[in-house]
Each structure stands twice: as C-alpha cells, then as structure tokens.
Enzyme design. Structure first.
Site, PDB file in Angstrom:
ATOM      1  N   CYS A  54     -16.170  -5.402   2.466  1.00 20.22           N
ATOM      2  CA  CYS A  54     -17.102  -5.133   3.561  1.00 20.22           C
ATOM      3  C   CYS A  54     -17.186  -3.636   3.800  1.00 20.22           C
ATOM      4  O   CYS A  54     -16.185  -2.959   3.889  1.00 20.22           O
ATOM      5  CB  CYS A  54     -16.639  -5.835   4.833  1.00 20.22           C
ATOM      6  SG  CYS A  54     -16.894  -7.593   4.710  1.00 20.22           S
ATOM      7  N   THR A 103       0.849  -1.200   0.000  1.00 20.23           N
ATOM      8  CA  THR A 103       0.000   0.000   0.000  1.00 20.23           C
ATOM      9  C   THR A 103       0.879   1.243   0.000  1.00 20.23           C
ATOM     10  O   THR A 103       0.681   2.166  -0.799  1.00 20.23           O
ATOM     11  CB  THR A 103      -0.927   0.003   1.231  1.00 20.23           C
ATOM     12  OG1 THR A 103      -1.691  -1.215   1.218  1.00 20.23           O
ATOM     13  CG2 THR A 103      -1.876   1.186   1.214  1.00 20.23           C
ATOM     14  N   ASN A 150      -6.013  -9.505  -7.362  1.00 21.56           N
ATOM     15  CA  ASN A 150      -6.066 -10.259  -6.113  1.00 21.56           C
ATOM     16  C   ASN A 150      -7.337 -11.089  -5.964  1.00 21.56           C
ATOM     17  O   ASN A 150      -7.356 -12.052  -5.216  1.00 21.56           O
ATOM     18  CB  ASN A 150      -5.916  -9.319  -4.912  1.00 21.56           C
ATOM     19  CG  ASN A 150      -6.764  -8.083  -5.022  1.00 21.56           C
ATOM     20  OD1 ASN A 150      -6.644  -7.314  -5.977  1.00 21.56           O
ATOM     21  ND2 ASN A 150      -7.648  -7.883  -4.066  1.00 21.56           N
ATOM     22  N   THR A 177      13.642   5.065   9.998  1.00 20.33           N
ATOM     23  CA  THR A 177      14.533   3.947  10.316  1.00 20.33           C
ATOM     24  C   THR A 177      13.971   2.649   9.734  1.00 20.33           C
ATOM     25  O   THR A 177      12.780   2.360   9.890  1.00 20.33           O
ATOM     26  CB  THR A 177      14.690   3.816  11.848  1.00 20.33           C
ATOM     27  OG1 THR A 177      15.150   5.071  12.328  1.00 20.33           O
ATOM     28  CG2 THR A 177      15.673   2.730  12.223  1.00 20.33           C
TER      29      THR A 177
HETATM   30  N1  PMP Z   1      -2.056  -4.629  -3.863  1.00 22.72           N
HETATM   31  C1  PMP Z   1      -2.584  -5.838  -4.023  1.00 22.72           C
HETATM   32  C2  PMP Z   1      -2.884  -6.341  -5.407  1.00 22.72           C
HETATM   33  C3  PMP Z   1      -2.857  -6.629  -2.901  1.00 22.72           C
HETATM   34  O1  PMP Z   1      -3.392  -7.840  -3.059  1.00 22.72           O
HETATM   35  C4  PMP Z   1      -2.555  -6.135  -1.607  1.00 22.72           C
HETATM   36  C5  PMP Z   1      -2.813  -6.943  -0.354  1.00 22.72           C
HETATM   37  N2  PMP Z   1      -4.068  -7.525  -0.284  1.00 22.72           N
HETATM   38  C6  PMP Z   1      -2.019  -4.847  -1.499  1.00 22.72           C
HETATM   39  C7  PMP Z   1      -1.764  -4.134  -2.642  1.00 22.72           C
HETATM   40  C8  PMP Z   1      -1.670  -4.253  -0.162  1.00 22.72           C
HETATM   41  O2  PMP Z   1      -0.522  -4.823   0.349  1.00 22.72           O
HETATM   42  P1  PMP Z   1      -0.015  -4.522   1.841  1.00 22.72           P
HETATM   43  O3  PMP Z   1      -0.828  -5.383   2.724  1.00 22.72           O
HETATM   44  O4  PMP Z   1       1.414  -4.909   1.858  1.00 22.72           O
HETATM   45  O5  PMP Z   1      -0.178  -3.064   2.093  1.00 22.72           O
END
Ligand code: PMP
Length: 382
Positions: free
Chosen positions: A321, A70, A149, A234
């Site tokens: 959700c 993210t 995803n 850090t």
């Molecule tokens: N991008 C995709 C396509 C994901 O599947 C996910 C996690 N579900 C994320 C971003 C977010 O990743 P993170 O949990 O490392 O912030």
C-alpha cells in the site's frame, strides 16, 4: 475468525504467554546489574540464549538479540559492510527481498554504495545464472531471503553461499519466513549471518535475532555493552524468553510442515475446482508449506478481501500500500507479472493454528460469492 495471514504475523502460543508473564512481573531487573535480581535476569537471558542456539544450530555467542527481523537485517548488512576489507564495497540483494530490506538497499545506494540486484525467474525462484555474474572479487556481501513472504518460494541459500564464499564474499540470509516453518540449522546453512523474528513462529512481536558467525569482522550499529558490544540497549528479556519458548515448542517441524502443505493443497485444489479462473503463482516450485499466492481471474484484491471479510476470513493482498492507492507487488513485478494481474493478488498463509475445518468452510463459502463476479468479468472482457 478464520485467520489465514500467518506470514504477516502469528498468534502467540499460550505457552509463550505463560513463559513471558512471570518474567514481566518478576524478572524485571536489568541483566547488567550486579545485584541478585540483576543476576537472576542475566541467568534467564543466558538460558534463553542457550535454547535459541540449540534449536537453531549455532553457538550461544553467535546469537545477537534484536527487536525483530528488520533491525537484524539492517544490522547484518550495515555491520558486515562497514567491516569489509578495502576493495570490497559492493552489495548484492535479490529483487524480491522484504519491503523494509529493499528500503535499506536503496538507502545504501543513495549514500553511494554500489548495490546490484539479483533477478528472479517467472516462477519466483532466484535466477542463479544471473546471480553468478554479479558475484566477484569486489563484492562484500550478498543478502538473500531464505523464503519469500509473498510467494513462499524457497531460495537457493546453499548454492549462493558457495558462490559468495568462492569469491571471498559473505552471505546474509533473511530467514524470517523460513524459521518455524521448515527445518533450519545455522551451522549447516552456509550463511554467515541470519535474521529471524519471533512473531512469525508464535512468539511475541518486537523480538528477533541476528545469528552471526563467530569471529567475523563486524561493526556494531547501536553502541552499548550488551550483546558483547554488538547491539547496545537493555534487552527485552520477556520477549527473548518468549522467543526461546516458541522455538522450543516447534518440535518436529517436518511433521507440521507436512500437515500445513496438505491443508494448503486442499485449499488450492478446492479453489481451482470451484473457480477455474483461479491462478496460483509458484505452484510448481519448492515453497513454504502453508503459503498460497493466487488471483481469481482479475478480480481486484480489494473486492476479494471484502468478501473474505464478510465471511470472517483474514487474508492479505500482495500489494504494497502506498499513500493514495495500491501499487502492484514488487515481487510479482519482478516475476514479470503484468500490473492488472498483480493487483488481483491474494495471499492465504496457513499456520500452526489452521485446521481442515477452516479450509473446508472457506471452500464452501467463498466460491458462491466470487462466481457471479467472475461471470460478470468474463462477459465484460474485451
Ligand atoms: N523479512 C521478511 C521476509 C518478513 O516477512 C518480515 C515480516 N513481514 C520482516 C523481514 C520484518 O520482520 P519484523 O516484523 O520482525 O521486523
């Protein structure tokens, strides 16, 4: 428990934990410190960076460690957009990006950035012809996921890279679901920036990276001297060492992908044979080897997940959700799936720890629980 939710997260590999624990307890000094322990931490950080770069096909200087995908996604889009040449102020996202990334796109739009959306076809693949019409000389950046995803569908990264580059724009790729599941090589991918997250490939949560092509104009978003000034703060050294270990452990990704695809096919064939009302989305297009996204007639996903829970199986819904209820998945909605069907979506995602015995157990135990419900649904159908 039978864990079939590897696209949400994966259990950390024992080797990852074994590599992290000594770092947490022994290499805890700040890698920016000049003293001996600090220099030990710096060396460990450099070694992990070299491993990440080697496995992912980039240069060590192109690795920016982050707290996960993210943050890497936000950093890439905001950092590249802020550095774009004047006259290039537009950003294009696919309509099926991860929920957190969609929020960023909406936040940018709310702040006055021109954001356009690339649609997908009914099978979940990117509508390349439509994407092409959105790529022009006023474009700063395209942001596209490598694999979805929910459906697992693979996106045409190389083609979009060629289109974006021909128009003088850049390509950011969210490869969070692809890395670890299929071979990935940054330098060959065509992408200018790539996000990944360790917890999707048996690494620890809260650790990821942005791979950023060397020499690109870029405006950091968190200020500090770390990561060559591109991401202050850090470093999470134990997490980073864990991620590097997880990447090293991947070994022959194609071999494991083949194994998972066989398990996934056994699952899908068994379910459709036992329950003919099973509908599998994106079955005919290239997708991640371990992902199966389906519905059983129009049985509510809550009902199905309850039965799975009873069997000790952890899977997930495709619905996002929202407070007070579930909304149909934005991915299925973008594919044109009606809400009543989308609200029946169940995602099984297999991973490195999945076995044929688990799949067979599910195939033996689930159909008898769902068959009477599907029979009832047939009787009450209008
Ligand atoms: N991008 C995709 C396509 C994901 O599947 C996910 C996690 N579900 C994320 C971003 C977010 O990743 P993170 O949990 O490392 O912030």
């Amino acid at each position: 428990m039978i864990y079939l939710d590897h696209n949400a997260t994966t259990p950390p590999a024992p080797e990852v934990l074994a590599a992290m624990l000594p770092v947490l307890s022994g290499v805890w000094a700040n890698s920016s410190s000049q003293h001996g322990p600090g220099q030990d931490a710096k060396r460990a950080l450099g070694a992990a960076r070299a491993t990440v770069a080697r496995v992912l096909g980039c240069k060590p200087v192109e690795v920016i460690f982050t707290s996960g995908a993210t943050e890497a996604n936000h950093l890439a889009v905001r950092g590249l957009l802020a550095a774009a040449a004047s006259g290039r102020s537009r950003v294009v996202f696919s309509s099926v990006e991860h929920a957190g990334h969609l929020r960023l796109a909406r936040a940018l739009a709310d702040a006055g950035v021109q954001v356009d959306w690339m649609p997908v076809l009914a099978n979940g693949t990117l509508d390349l012809a439509a994407a092409q019409t959105l790529i022009g000389p006023d474009l700063a950046l395209v942001s596209l996921m490598a694999a979805n995803n929910e459906t697992g569908v693979l996106m045409p990264v190389a083609q979009v890279a060629a289109l974006a580059h021909a128009a003088g724009a850049l390509l950011h790729v969210d490869a969070t679901q692809l890395v670890g599941k299929l071979p990935f090589h940054f330098a060959d991918s065509g992408a200018d920036a790539v996000s990944l997250s360790a917890h999707k490939f048996q690494g620890p949560k809260g650790t990821g990276a942005l791979l950023l092509r060397q020499g690109l104009p870029f405006v950091p978003q968190t200020l500090g001297s770390q990561e060559r000034g591109r991401r202050g703060g850090t470093e999470n050294l134990a997490g980073i060492v864990g991620m590097a270990t997880a990447l090293e452990l991947l070994g022959d990704v194609n071999l494991e992908a083949k194994r998972q695809a066989q398990l996934r096919d056994a699952l899908e064939n068994g379910l459709t044979r036992a329950l003919p009302e099973t509908h599998i989305w994106s079955r005919q297009v290239p997708r991640l080897p371990g992902t199966s996204y389906l519905r059983f007639g129009q049985l509510s996903v809550d009902v199905v997940l309850q039965r799975l829970e009873r069997l000790g199986v952890a899977a997930s819904s495709g619905a996002a959700c929202s407070s007070g209820g579930s909304a149909p998945s934005h991915v299925l909605t973008a594919m044109g799936v009606p809400a009543d069907e989308a609200l029946a979506a169940v995602r099984f995602s297999l991973g490195a720890t999945s076995t044929l015995a688990e799949v067979n157990h599910l195939l033996q135990a689930l159909p008898p629980l769902l068959a009477p419900l599907l029979h009832e649904e047939r009787l009450t159908a209008p």
